[in-house]
Structures are given as C-alpha cells and as structure tokens.
Motif scaffolding. Sequence first.
Motif, PDB file in Angstrom:
ATOM      1  N   GLU A 223      66.284  92.785 -15.562  1.00 44.24           N
ATOM      2  CA  GLU A 223      65.998  91.400 -15.940  1.00 44.24           C
ATOM      3  C   GLU A 223      65.449  91.321 -17.362  1.00 44.24           C
ATOM      4  OE1 GLU A 223      63.235  87.653 -14.393  1.00 44.24           O
ATOM      5  OE2 GLU A 223      63.769  89.282 -13.004  1.00 44.24           O
ATOM      6  N   ALA A 224      64.551  92.230 -17.711  1.00 43.90           N
ATOM      7  CA  ALA A 224      63.983  92.241 -19.061  1.00 43.90           C
ATOM      8  C   ALA A 224      65.071  92.520 -20.097  1.00 43.90           C
ATOM      9  CB  ALA A 224      62.879  93.289 -19.147  1.00 43.90           C
ATOM     10  N   ALA A 225      65.972  93.460 -19.793  1.00 41.23           N
ATOM     11  CA  ALA A 225      67.052  93.781 -20.724  1.00 41.23           C
ATOM     12  C   ALA A 225      67.987  92.592 -20.911  1.00 41.23           C
ATOM     13  CB  ALA A 225      67.828  94.991 -20.215  1.00 41.23           C
ATOM     14  N   HIS A 227      67.221  89.356 -20.585  1.00 41.66           N
ATOM     15  CA  HIS A 227      66.542  88.324 -21.374  1.00 41.66           C
ATOM     16  C   HIS A 227      66.520  88.692 -22.855  1.00 41.66           C
ATOM     17  CE1 HIS A 227      64.168  86.727 -17.648  1.00 41.66           C
ATOM     18  NE2 HIS A 227      65.441  86.433 -17.612  1.00 41.66           N
ATOM     19  N   ALA A 228      66.285  89.976 -23.149  1.00 37.10           N
ATOM     20  CA  ALA A 228      66.275  90.419 -24.550  1.00 37.10           C
ATOM     21  C   ALA A 228      67.654  90.263 -25.171  1.00 37.10           C
ATOM     22  CB  ALA A 228      65.814  91.879 -24.621  1.00 37.10           C
ATOM     23  N   ALA A 229      68.699  90.595 -24.414  1.00 31.93           N
ATOM     24  CA  ALA A 229      70.059  90.485 -24.938  1.00 31.93           C
ATOM     25  C   ALA A 229      70.444  89.036 -25.189  1.00 31.93           C
ATOM     26  CB  ALA A 229      71.038  91.138 -23.961  1.00 31.93           C
ATOM     27  N   LEU A 230      70.070  88.141 -24.284  1.00 30.59           N
ATOM     28  CA  LEU A 230      70.405  86.721 -24.443  1.00 30.59           C
ATOM     29  C   LEU A 230      69.737  86.116 -25.670  1.00 30.59           C
ATOM     30  CD1 LEU A 230      70.179  85.606 -20.715  1.00 30.59           C
ATOM     31  CD2 LEU A 230      72.241  85.531 -22.139  1.00 30.59           C
ATOM     32  N   ALA A 231      68.599  86.669 -26.062  1.00 30.01           N
ATOM     33  CA  ALA A 231      67.841  86.103 -27.184  1.00 30.01           C
ATOM     34  C   ALA A 231      68.575  86.245 -28.512  1.00 30.01           C
ATOM     35  CB  ALA A 231      66.470  86.761 -27.268  1.00 30.01           C
ATOM     36  N   ASP A 232      69.397  87.295 -28.670  1.00 29.07           N
ATOM     37  CA  ASP A 232      70.031  87.492 -29.976  1.00 29.07           C
ATOM     38  C   ASP A 232      71.512  87.837 -29.875  1.00 29.07           C
ATOM     39  OD1 ASP A 232      69.922  90.042 -28.991  1.00 29.07           O
ATOM     40  OD2 ASP A 232      68.878  90.920 -30.708  1.00 29.07           O
ATOM     41  N   ILE A 237      77.342  91.867 -22.032  1.00 32.26           N
ATOM     42  CA  ILE A 237      78.109  92.647 -21.062  1.00 32.26           C
ATOM     43  C   ILE A 237      77.148  93.599 -20.365  1.00 32.26           C
ATOM     44  CG2 ILE A 237      79.991  94.288 -20.721  1.00 32.26           C
ATOM     45  CD1 ILE A 237      81.195  93.268 -23.353  1.00 32.26           C
ATOM     46  N   ILE A 238      77.099  93.499 -19.042  1.00 32.24           N
ATOM     47  CA  ILE A 238      76.332  94.444 -18.232  1.00 32.24           C
ATOM     48  C   ILE A 238      77.335  95.360 -17.555  1.00 32.24           C
ATOM     49  CG2 ILE A 238      74.682  94.724 -16.355  1.00 32.24           C
ATOM     50  CD1 ILE A 238      73.729  91.884 -16.859  1.00 32.24           C
ATOM     51  N   LYS A 244      78.494  95.989  -4.028  1.00 36.32           N
ATOM     52  CA  LYS A 244      77.569  95.487  -3.002  1.00 36.32           C
ATOM     53  C   LYS A 244      76.712  96.601  -2.405  1.00 36.32           C
ATOM     54  CE  LYS A 244      80.690  91.702  -1.816  1.00 36.32           C
ATOM     55  NZ  LYS A 244      81.502  91.052  -0.744  1.00 36.32           N
ATOM     56  N   GLY A 245      76.497  97.667  -3.197  1.00 33.29           N
ATOM     57  CA  GLY A 245      75.654  98.755  -2.717  1.00 33.29           C
ATOM     58  C   GLY A 245      74.181  98.399  -2.789  1.00 33.29           C
ATOM     59  N   ASP A 246      73.362  99.303  -2.256  1.00 34.22           N
ATOM     60  CA  ASP A 246      71.918  99.053  -2.221  1.00 34.22           C
ATOM     61  C   ASP A 246      71.319  98.902  -3.612  1.00 34.22           C
ATOM     62  OD1 ASP A 246      71.931  99.120   0.522  1.00 34.22           O
ATOM     63  OD2 ASP A 246      71.314 101.230   0.677  1.00 34.22           O
ATOM     64  N   GLU A 247      71.909  99.594  -4.605  1.00 34.60           N
ATOM     65  CA  GLU A 247      71.350  99.542  -5.956  1.00 34.60           C
ATOM     66  C   GLU A 247      72.218  98.718  -6.914  1.00 34.60           C
ATOM     67  OE1 GLU A 247      70.815 103.641  -7.014  1.00 34.60           O
ATOM     68  OE2 GLU A 247      68.921 103.796  -5.927  1.00 34.60           O
ATOM     69  N   ASP A 248      73.130  97.909  -6.362  1.00 32.07           N
ATOM     70  CA  ASP A 248      73.965  97.039  -7.194  1.00 32.07           C
ATOM     71  C   ASP A 248      73.250  95.703  -7.381  1.00 32.07           C
ATOM     72  OD1 ASP A 248      75.971  98.919  -7.495  1.00 32.07           O
ATOM     73  OD2 ASP A 248      77.000  98.307  -5.659  1.00 32.07           O
ATOM     74  N   PHE A 249      72.281  95.715  -8.299  1.00 32.19           N
ATOM     75  CA  PHE A 249      71.407  94.551  -8.493  1.00 32.19           C
ATOM     76  C   PHE A 249      71.994  93.502  -9.444  1.00 32.19           C
ATOM     77  CE2 PHE A 249      68.422  98.251  -8.012  1.00 32.19           C
ATOM     78  CZ  PHE A 249      68.001  97.957  -6.729  1.00 32.19           C
ATOM     79  N   ASN A 250      73.002  93.868 -10.229  1.00 32.08           N
ATOM     80  CA  ASN A 250      73.363  93.025 -11.368  1.00 32.08           C
ATOM     81  C   ASN A 250      73.979  91.690 -10.975  1.00 32.08           C
ATOM     82  OD1 ASN A 250      72.384  94.995 -13.065  1.00 32.08           O
ATOM     83  ND2 ASN A 250      74.364  96.005 -13.304  1.00 32.08           N
TER      84      ASN A 250
END
Length: 402
Positions: A223-225, A227-232, A237-238, A244-250
């Motif tokens: 989330e922090a990354a 927000h930083a990317a959107l700022a400038d 692209i992520i 849909k895995g347990d660690e697929d948060f994006n």
Amino acid sequence: MKDSTTRAEALELLFSHWTPSPETEVLPLEEAVGRIAAETLYAKYNIPSVRASEMDGVAVISERFAAGTPRPEEWKPGEDYARADTGDDFDDRFDAVIRVEDVDLLPEGGFRLHEDVTVEKGMNIRGAGTTIRKGVPLSEAGLPLRGSDLAAIAMGGHTEVRVIKRPRVTFIPTGSELLPLGEPMRRGCNYNTNGLMAQCMLREMGAEVKALPIIKDDPAALEAALHAALADSDIVIINGGSSKGDEDFNTRLLRKEGELLFHGVAAGPGRPMSIAVIQGKPVINLPGPAIAAFYGLDWCIRPIVCRCLGIPVPERRTVTGRLTSQMTGARHVDFLNRVEVTRKGEEYLLRPLSRGKAELPELLRSNALYVSPIGEGYYDEGTELTVELLRDPSLLPCWKEE
C-alpha cells in the motif's frame, strides 16, 4: 465486472474511465529525435532571403546585351559586373548570371564571353524563398521526429521544438520470492527479471520509467509503495500477486484504493490481470510469470503509453510461413504463441515454441509471435500462418538441415 474480459473490451473499458492529459516540454533540436512533436512549426524566413545565383558565374545587367554582344573585356568588377558563386547574393542592379564555364576571366579585370552565349533577364537566378518560403510547415504535430525532420526545422530558423512529455510509469515488482539481479540464487527464489524487461520495453514505447525495489508480500508495504508511485506517476504497474493465492494481495489492494474495472482477461498466458483507476490514474496488475508479463506489457501497456503520447500503436512487420510442427494454444483466450522464424529459400518456416518443450530463455528471445484468437488454438504441422516479427526481417536466420 466480467470474469473474463477480452483484450479489446479491457482497453475500451479503461479508456472510457480515463483520459490522459498530455503535458509538453521544449527541447533543443539535438535532444528531440524520436520524440512526438506537440505543434506544427513554420519557417521564420525566406531562404534565400533575397534572390541568389543558381551557379558559379558572373552577374551582369541583361539590358547591356540586348543590342548585341558588348565588350566585357573592358568592364570593371563591382561596377559593370560581379562575381556570383552558387547561392550568393549580389547587387540588385545585376539581373542575370552567366555560367563561369561560358566566360574566360581576365587577370586584369573583365572577362571574355564564349561564342553563342545568350543573356536574358533572370537567367540562372533563384528567386527569394525558392529553397524555403517563410511560413511553410516544417514539422507536423503528432508525428515522431526523425533526424531529417529536425534538419528541416533547423533550416526554417528554429533551434528548439515543443514535444509531448514522456508519460511517467512506475513499475513495482512484488513477491517475497524475488531476488535482485546479481545476488546468489537461493532455494525457492527467482530473479527480478521482469523489472529489467519492463524498464526496457517501456523505454522503447517512449515512456519515462521508474522501477522500485522489490516489495515483499506485505499488505502495508504494498500500500505504501502504491501511494508513493501514484504521487509522481501517470501510470502505475504492479507486477505479481494478481491471482487468488494466500499472498496475492494486489488485486484486493486495487479494489480497496480505487475503482477496479476488471479482474481476469481472456488473454493467456496472464489471465489474472486486473486494471483499476485510482486517483484518476490507471493502475495495472500484471501477472508474475515472465511470458505473461511480456504479453501484458505488449497488448495492454503499449496502447496505454501510445494514448498518452497521442499516437497509434505502431504496427509490426509480418511474414507468412508454415508451421514445422503442431502448435497448441488455448481456445478460450487470445493465446500468445512464441515462434522462431527461419528462411528457407523463398519461404518462411515457423517453429512453434511452448512451455515444456522450450526453456524460458528461448521463449523470451524468439523472433516472432502469433496470437491465436478465441475459439482457435490447435494448428497442424504445415498450417500457414501470418506472424508478427520481433526482429527486423534482415536478421532472420536461414534454415539449416538437422
């Protein structure tokens, strides 16, 4: 949202929710090659600024030849005639130029005219603006600037040109299994090669790229990354965490932060792609596998960058050839097939490459691709197909019998 949006529907959906606002900048001509002209420039001056000689010769007053040939051997330079080299200006009272090949210049001044030479008013003289007329267009807005275009702009009296700014794209590689390039390989890990591929492809598209360090699979860090990317950035692209895995948060992050337009596209490999609009900017979640990332960059990100630049998506050169073996894709999606093209006499042979039969580096460095449309996906040996080239045709290898 549909579970499986087509490629065309995905782009249409994004472009209906997002319209870029291109910015411009002024560059010196020597720094503008390849950039997109933001305006049409016009010549500031006439060149030549006044009439000028078309060739090396002597400038004379044509009226003095009207009653027959005078005696130019007795003439004084600067008074009765003037030397006029190609492109030279000369005194306005002279209105014709005799070719230097048609006279003998005398050391004491004057010249001797060869036989059968006639002199007429305006002879061998270019009018003002015959090379460039003031006000003629030198460039066209919306086109990439080539070296010859920049030369034309310079001829018209300009030293700078206004161009479309490159869209700023931030690439965020995600995944706890990723390693920076150059580190020793560890069990269960992969190198962050997608970051390198994306940077290079985006620069080729005309974007300005910022690649972030690897972000581990941690929701707060992701989330922090973002927000930083959107700022400038104009585009974010992520990469990774798109399924849909347990660690697929994006995908969950995109849904939380903005308007998720779709999750799942009928394009393979790379079906779990998603696109959102967050803070008025497109955010694309590309799948992690290398070929899936390449495909998403090619069919999705390229049109987005081109839209920011105000240009159509460049068309690749194609060749038509026949398959050297069976090729199988996936009927339910537009499927990317990597192909190696070779020449055999006057024909082209297409060797299909697929996961399991070809190693990943061979897939990535292949020289052509074919996207099988939805509903197709199986092609027999000998089938004739038209493929898109990823290298210049002059670099295609020749067929070698095994």
